[in-house]
Design an enzyme around this catalytic site. Sequence first.
Site, PDB file in Angstrom:
ATOM      1  N   LYS A  84       0.849  -1.200   0.000  1.00 47.83           N
ATOM      2  CA  LYS A  84       0.000   0.000   0.000  1.00 47.83           C
ATOM      3  C   LYS A  84       0.880   1.244   0.000  1.00 47.83           C
ATOM      4  CE  LYS A  84      -3.890   1.950   2.693  1.00 47.83           C
ATOM      5  NZ  LYS A  84      -4.708   1.742   3.921  1.00 47.83           N
ATOM      6  N   SER A 159      -9.515   1.527   3.005  1.00 49.27           N
ATOM      7  CA  SER A 159      -8.703   2.319   2.109  1.00 49.27           C
ATOM      8  C   SER A 159      -7.649   1.526   1.333  1.00 49.27           C
ATOM      9  CB  SER A 159      -8.006   3.427   2.903  1.00 49.27           C
ATOM     10  OG  SER A 159      -7.139   2.884   3.874  1.00 49.27           O
ATOM     11  N   SER A 183      -9.441  -0.841   7.200  1.00 56.92           N
ATOM     12  CA  SER A 183      -8.936  -0.679   5.835  1.00 56.92           C
ATOM     13  C   SER A 183      -8.236  -1.880   5.225  1.00 56.92           C
ATOM     14  CB  SER A 183      -7.997   0.518   5.760  1.00 56.92           C
ATOM     15  OG  SER A 183      -8.755   1.689   5.664  1.00 56.92           O
TER      16      SER A 183
HETATM   17  N1  GLN Z   1     -12.755   3.741   6.445  1.00 57.79           N
HETATM   18  C1  GLN Z   1     -12.137   4.144   7.684  1.00 57.79           C
HETATM   19  C2  GLN Z   1     -11.706   5.593   7.603  1.00 57.79           C
HETATM   20  O1  GLN Z   1     -11.955   6.187   6.623  1.00 57.79           O
HETATM   21  C3  GLN Z   1     -10.994   3.248   7.997  1.00 57.79           C
HETATM   22  C4  GLN Z   1      -9.769   3.637   7.301  1.00 57.79           C
HETATM   23  C5  GLN Z   1      -8.582   2.850   7.682  1.00 57.79           C
HETATM   24  O2  GLN Z   1      -8.673   1.826   8.348  1.00 57.79           O
HETATM   25  N2  GLN Z   1      -7.437   3.374   7.302  1.00 57.79           N
HETATM   26  O3  GLN Z   1     -11.135   6.131   8.502  1.00 57.79           O
END
Ligand code: GLN
Length: 493
Positions: A84, A159, A183
Amino acid sequence: MTPAEIEALLDGPATALAAAVNAGAVPASELVERALERAARERERLGAFLALTPETARRQARDVARRVAAGEVLPLAGVPLAVKDNINVAGEPSTAGSRILAGFVSPDDATCVARLVAAGCVVVGKANCDEFGMGSSNENSAYGPVRNPWDLSRVPGGSSGGSAAAVASSAAALAIGTDTGGSVRQPAALCGLVGWKPTYGRVSRYGLIAYASSLDQAGALARSVRDAAVAFSVMAGGDERDSTSLSSRVPDVLTGLEVGCEGKRIGVLVEAGAEAGGLHEDVKASFEAAARLFSAKGATVVPISVPRVPLAIPVYYLVATAEASANLARFDGVRYGARVDAPELSSLYRKTRSQGFGAEVKRRILLGTFALSSGYMDAWYGRSMKVRALLSRDFAAAFREVDAILCPTSPEPAFRLGEKTGDPLSMYLADVFTVPASLAGLPAISVPAGFSKEGLPIGMQLIGPHDEEPLLFSLARVLEAGTHASERRPPAP
Ligand code: GLN
């Protein structure tokens, strides 16, 4: 090995690929070229990668070849890895999906990357992601969205959407992502993969671009539970460069992987059932089927309540944004990446940050700054920290009754691109089942458990007490073996 056999290896489990490389059946140098071709294809087709890393990959493949020739056996020999883009790979760009980091090149490897490479992985590219990890659909990347390989009109989740798309399309055999509130787990669920986040501190955060430090953890996405477990055993462990990493002995997730669930007590999360309005009917059906499967395989399945789960979303979006507002202060146009020049320092900051950050990141910096501002801090941040502590207590009480908790990973299968972009709140609700474990620092894993009527993957989540990764991986194996959901692959490109 014929070209077709090599392609089959790249489609199969990472562990089988590593075994072939260790046995000398296929040269790592040959594999890496085929893997790079696939990554280039999925960069075009799905938007899965922000950068390919051919030079790094070829150098790592040469190292693997040399070590294998010298008689070493590497657990992930020659395995193509997607990283990532908010995780550092030495000498390669890290943008975290943001314009503000355009041009930034990582000085060194994140600890989790270094460990995977030492175990034989070959980094084929930097995977697309929501900007700084903020999002649930990968649509907040400054460099364009990612498409779900199961249905190109749908999101891969986020994400870590690029990581998930890369592994689901077999452009990589393994990927790493960061999981702050889901994410890794949510994109794994939406793309038909296994994805885990560890007990907080079990994997070093060194080399991760920080979003919310008390929640951020690196995890892996894989096409099988065994691959995911091998990745855990390689990535986990204390690190003097992350003072919050755990130095206690890493739990062994491999020895007991096949022990099954007999005699285990599994709690079916009551609050997930009560989500009725929000829970997609096909997800509900898979949830019920998973509970039946565990009971058929000898577990005691009981309902369990974690009463403050419904408060997790508001608490998360206060804690995470507060921490993000502090962590993102370092992107000022002076120290890293992109800069918009201006005659005075204050306007340089302002212009760089105004043009460098996307809309969602700005929204969160503003929200987090507000939650921490004097006069409001006790009411917002302070209160959310109290509820966070109570939620942890709820979990502790639940784990006196059950060994692990079962719930869906996501309330619905992959949604369509653009479906939620106009409504941040509905996007935040995609995290309703993943943020509770993050707030409590608990390990959790998402496992493919079925398909919707439309043929989209559905993932179930298992949450355990701290350090119970061995139990989670063995329960995940039961679901994998019992549902066969991991055997189905997305349509070929
Ligand atoms: N969707 C969640 C957020 O937007 C989790 C994101 C993540 O785990 N980085 O914060």
